[in-house]
Design a protein around this motif. Structure first.
Motif, PDB file in Angstrom:
ATOM      1  N   ALA A 115       8.705 -18.693  45.660  1.00 38.52           N
ATOM      2  CA  ALA A 115       8.839 -19.968  44.982  1.00 38.52           C
ATOM      3  C   ALA A 115       7.378 -20.329  44.190  1.00 38.52           C
ATOM      4  O   ALA A 115       7.548 -21.019  43.216  1.00 38.52           O
ATOM      5  CB  ALA A 115       8.878 -21.058  46.074  1.00 38.52           C
ATOM      6  N   GLY A 116       6.445 -19.872  44.588  1.00 40.51           N
ATOM      7  CA  GLY A 116       5.087 -19.866  43.939  1.00 40.51           C
ATOM      8  C   GLY A 116       5.070 -19.285  42.422  1.00 40.51           C
ATOM      9  O   GLY A 116       4.674 -20.073  41.462  1.00 40.51           O
ATOM     10  N   SER A 117       5.741 -18.215  42.375  1.00 36.67           N
ATOM     11  CA  SER A 117       6.009 -17.690  40.994  1.00 36.67           C
ATOM     12  C   SER A 117       7.145 -18.405  40.113  1.00 36.67           C
ATOM     13  O   SER A 117       6.625 -18.755  38.939  1.00 36.67           O
ATOM     14  CB  SER A 117       6.586 -16.427  40.975  1.00 36.67           C
ATOM     15  N   GLU A 118       7.825 -19.205  40.816  1.00 35.11           N
ATOM     16  CA  GLU A 118       8.708 -20.212  39.932  1.00 35.11           C
ATOM     17  C   GLU A 118       8.118 -21.192  39.640  1.00 35.11           C
ATOM     18  O   GLU A 118       8.209 -21.778  38.388  1.00 35.11           O
ATOM     19  CB  GLU A 118      10.152 -20.467  40.716  1.00 35.11           C
ATOM     20  N   ARG A 119       7.218 -21.835  40.490  1.00 36.07           N
ATOM     21  CA  ARG A 119       6.472 -23.070  40.313  1.00 36.07           C
ATOM     22  C   ARG A 119       5.260 -23.078  39.048  1.00 36.07           C
ATOM     23  O   ARG A 119       5.074 -23.798  38.154  1.00 36.07           O
ATOM     24  CB  ARG A 119       5.805 -23.521  41.326  1.00 36.07           C
ATOM     25  N   VAL A 120       4.974 -21.681  39.204  1.00 34.22           N
ATOM     26  CA  VAL A 120       3.743 -21.501  38.051  1.00 34.22           C
ATOM     27  C   VAL A 120       4.325 -21.042  36.848  1.00 34.22           C
ATOM     28  O   VAL A 120       3.880 -20.929  35.538  1.00 34.22           O
ATOM     29  CB  VAL A 120       2.770 -20.390  38.371  1.00 34.22           C
ATOM     30  N   ALA A 121       5.629 -20.673  36.621  1.00 37.32           N
ATOM     31  CA  ALA A 121       6.300 -20.357  35.439  1.00 37.32           C
ATOM     32  C   ALA A 121       6.654 -21.526  34.636  1.00 37.32           C
ATOM     33  O   ALA A 121       6.782 -22.497  35.240  1.00 37.32           O
ATOM     34  CB  ALA A 121       7.689 -19.361  35.781  1.00 37.32           C
ATOM     35  N   CYS A 122       6.671 -21.179  33.276  1.00 40.64           N
ATOM     36  CA  CYS A 122       7.049 -22.467  32.457  1.00 40.64           C
ATOM     37  C   CYS A 122       8.496 -22.232  32.273  1.00 40.64           C
ATOM     38  O   CYS A 122       8.942 -21.700  31.180  1.00 40.64           O
ATOM     39  CB  CYS A 122       6.389 -22.334  30.940  1.00 40.64           C
ATOM     40  N   PRO A 162       8.781 -14.122  30.836  1.00 42.04           N
ATOM     41  CA  PRO A 162      10.174 -14.449  31.746  1.00 42.04           C
ATOM     42  C   PRO A 162      10.492 -15.626  31.866  1.00 42.04           C
ATOM     43  O   PRO A 162       9.549 -16.594  32.168  1.00 42.04           O
ATOM     44  CB  PRO A 162      10.179 -13.296  32.675  1.00 42.04           C
ATOM     45  N   VAL A 163      11.770 -15.956  32.275  1.00 44.61           N
ATOM     46  CA  VAL A 163      12.196 -17.249  33.109  1.00 44.61           C
ATOM     47  C   VAL A 163      12.533 -16.672  34.448  1.00 44.61           C
ATOM     48  O   VAL A 163      13.043 -15.570  34.574  1.00 44.61           O
ATOM     49  CB  VAL A 163      13.503 -17.682  32.519  1.00 44.61           C
ATOM     50  N   VAL A 164      11.430 -17.344  35.266  1.00 47.52           N
ATOM     51  CA  VAL A 164      11.839 -16.915  36.546  1.00 47.52           C
ATOM     52  C   VAL A 164      12.820 -18.074  37.439  1.00 47.52           C
ATOM     53  O   VAL A 164      12.350 -19.152  37.420  1.00 47.52           O
ATOM     54  CB  VAL A 164      10.410 -16.940  37.323  1.00 47.52           C
ATOM     55  N   ASN A 166      15.515 -18.121  41.248  1.00 43.12           N
ATOM     56  CA  ASN A 166      16.013 -17.618  42.193  1.00 43.12           C
ATOM     57  C   ASN A 166      15.453 -16.148  42.663  1.00 43.12           C
ATOM     58  O   ASN A 166      16.311 -15.042  42.918  1.00 43.12           O
ATOM     59  CB  ASN A 166      17.700 -17.513  41.862  1.00 43.12           C
ATOM     60  N   GLY A 167      14.104 -16.278  42.559  1.00 42.47           N
ATOM     61  CA  GLY A 167      13.505 -15.137  43.155  1.00 42.47           C
ATOM     62  C   GLY A 167      13.363 -13.989  42.010  1.00 42.47           C
ATOM     63  O   GLY A 167      13.089 -12.595  42.478  1.00 42.47           O
ATOM     64  N   GLN A 168      13.830 -13.894  40.879  1.00 45.26           N
ATOM     65  CA  GLN A 168      13.959 -12.801  39.981  1.00 45.26           C
ATOM     66  C   GLN A 168      13.820 -13.252  38.407  1.00 45.26           C
ATOM     67  O   GLN A 168      13.933 -14.541  38.342  1.00 45.26           O
ATOM     68  CB  GLN A 168      15.494 -12.263  39.959  1.00 45.26           C
ATOM     69  N   PHE A 169      13.776 -12.490  37.408  1.00 42.99           N
ATOM     70  CA  PHE A 169      13.506 -12.704  36.259  1.00 42.99           C
ATOM     71  C   PHE A 169      14.723 -12.826  35.546  1.00 42.99           C
ATOM     72  O   PHE A 169      15.736 -11.823  35.569  1.00 42.99           O
ATOM     73  CB  PHE A 169      12.812 -11.574  35.647  1.00 42.99           C
ATOM     74  N   LEU A 170      15.093 -14.128  35.029  1.00 38.86           N
ATOM     75  CA  LEU A 170      16.407 -14.632  34.731  1.00 38.86           C
ATOM     76  C   LEU A 170      16.593 -13.727  33.416  1.00 38.86           C
ATOM     77  O   LEU A 170      17.691 -13.069  33.194  1.00 38.86           O
ATOM     78  CB  LEU A 170      16.539 -15.893  34.508  1.00 38.86           C
ATOM     79  N   ARG A 171      15.710 -13.724  32.514  1.00 42.76           N
ATOM     80  CA  ARG A 171      15.670 -13.162  31.297  1.00 42.76           C
ATOM     81  C   ARG A 171      14.046 -12.971  30.786  1.00 42.76           C
ATOM     82  O   ARG A 171      13.317 -13.990  31.116  1.00 42.76           O
ATOM     83  CB  ARG A 171      16.561 -13.817  30.173  1.00 42.76           C
ATOM     84  N   CYS A 172      13.859 -12.376  29.652  1.00 45.16           N
ATOM     85  CA  CYS A 172      12.716 -12.287  29.278  1.00 45.16           C
ATOM     86  C   CYS A 172      12.637 -12.941  27.850  1.00 45.16           C
ATOM     87  O   CYS A 172      13.689 -12.630  27.263  1.00 45.16           O
ATOM     88  CB  CYS A 172      12.134 -10.865  28.973  1.00 45.16           C
TER      89      CYS A 172
END
Length: 207
Positions: A115-122, A162-164, A166-172
């Protein structure tokens, strides 16, 4: 909020111009990736099965910092996520082991992002709202863009945004191919590094 037109840059000269706008250099990013590959290669059959991935992750982060700190780049460590940041350009760069880099298909992280990766992702605003739009329509939110130095087991490397989810890179969205690799023996990352985010709920109960 920024509207971004997705692109994949394979031409080295165009890629270097793109990286220069980010105050980054191809050689330094590749050197950081080699920190990770060298560390992964030290794993032996006696280590735990995820040792190579853990070693690669730890020295990948170390390599990012060793090769790129200075100027406007400094250490980033928030939400259990580690890397480097540039507060002038509002950028972050993190490290990740991926299944493949510099291929037509977008890379996928070899271990789940927390979840931390998702929170810091734009994150993509439309994805966050549950709206499925073509990849050509992307609006990012957040004050920093979070890029990843992506390294695969054959030594191929790319810097991607990437867009992060659900625990994965959705797309770059943006991808810059750094080095195609392929001249190395494959590094067996095993199960890979554990999630680098402190997402586990620890339950303490009386006996």
């Amino acid at each position: 909020m920024e509207n971004i037109s997705p692109k994949t840059i394979t031409d080295p000269e165009i890629g270097d111009l793109y990286l220069a706008r980010l105050e980054l250099e191809r050689e330094k990013l590749i050197a950081a990736g080699h920190h990770a590959l060298a560390a992964a290669a030290t794993a032996s059959p006696l280590h735990p099965t995820n040792a190579a991935g853990m070693f690669a992750y730890m020295d990948g982060v170390k390599g990012l910092r060793a090769e790129n700190l200075g100027g406007n780049w400094e250490i980033f460590s928030e939400e259990g996520v580690e890397g480097i940041r540039n507060d002038v350009l509002k950028l972050r760069v993190l490290f990740v082991n991926v299944n493949q880099a510099c291929r037509k298909a977008d890379p996928k992280a070899r271990s789940r992002k927390g979840a931390g990766s998702e929170r810091v992702a734009c994150g993509d605003m439309f994805e966050a709202a549950g709206i499925d739009l073509p990849i050509s329509v992307v609006k990012f939110h957040g004050d920093h863009k979070t890029y990843y130095l992506m390294v695969d087991q054959f030594g191929a490397m790319e810097l991607s945004l990437p867009v992060v989810k659900n625990g994965q890179f959705l797309r770059c969205i943006d991808r810059v191919f750094l080095i195609e690799g392929g001249d190395l023996d494959a590094v067996d990352f095993g199960i890979n590094e554990p999630t680098n985010d402190p997402d586990l709920d620890i339950v303490v109960s009386r006996k």
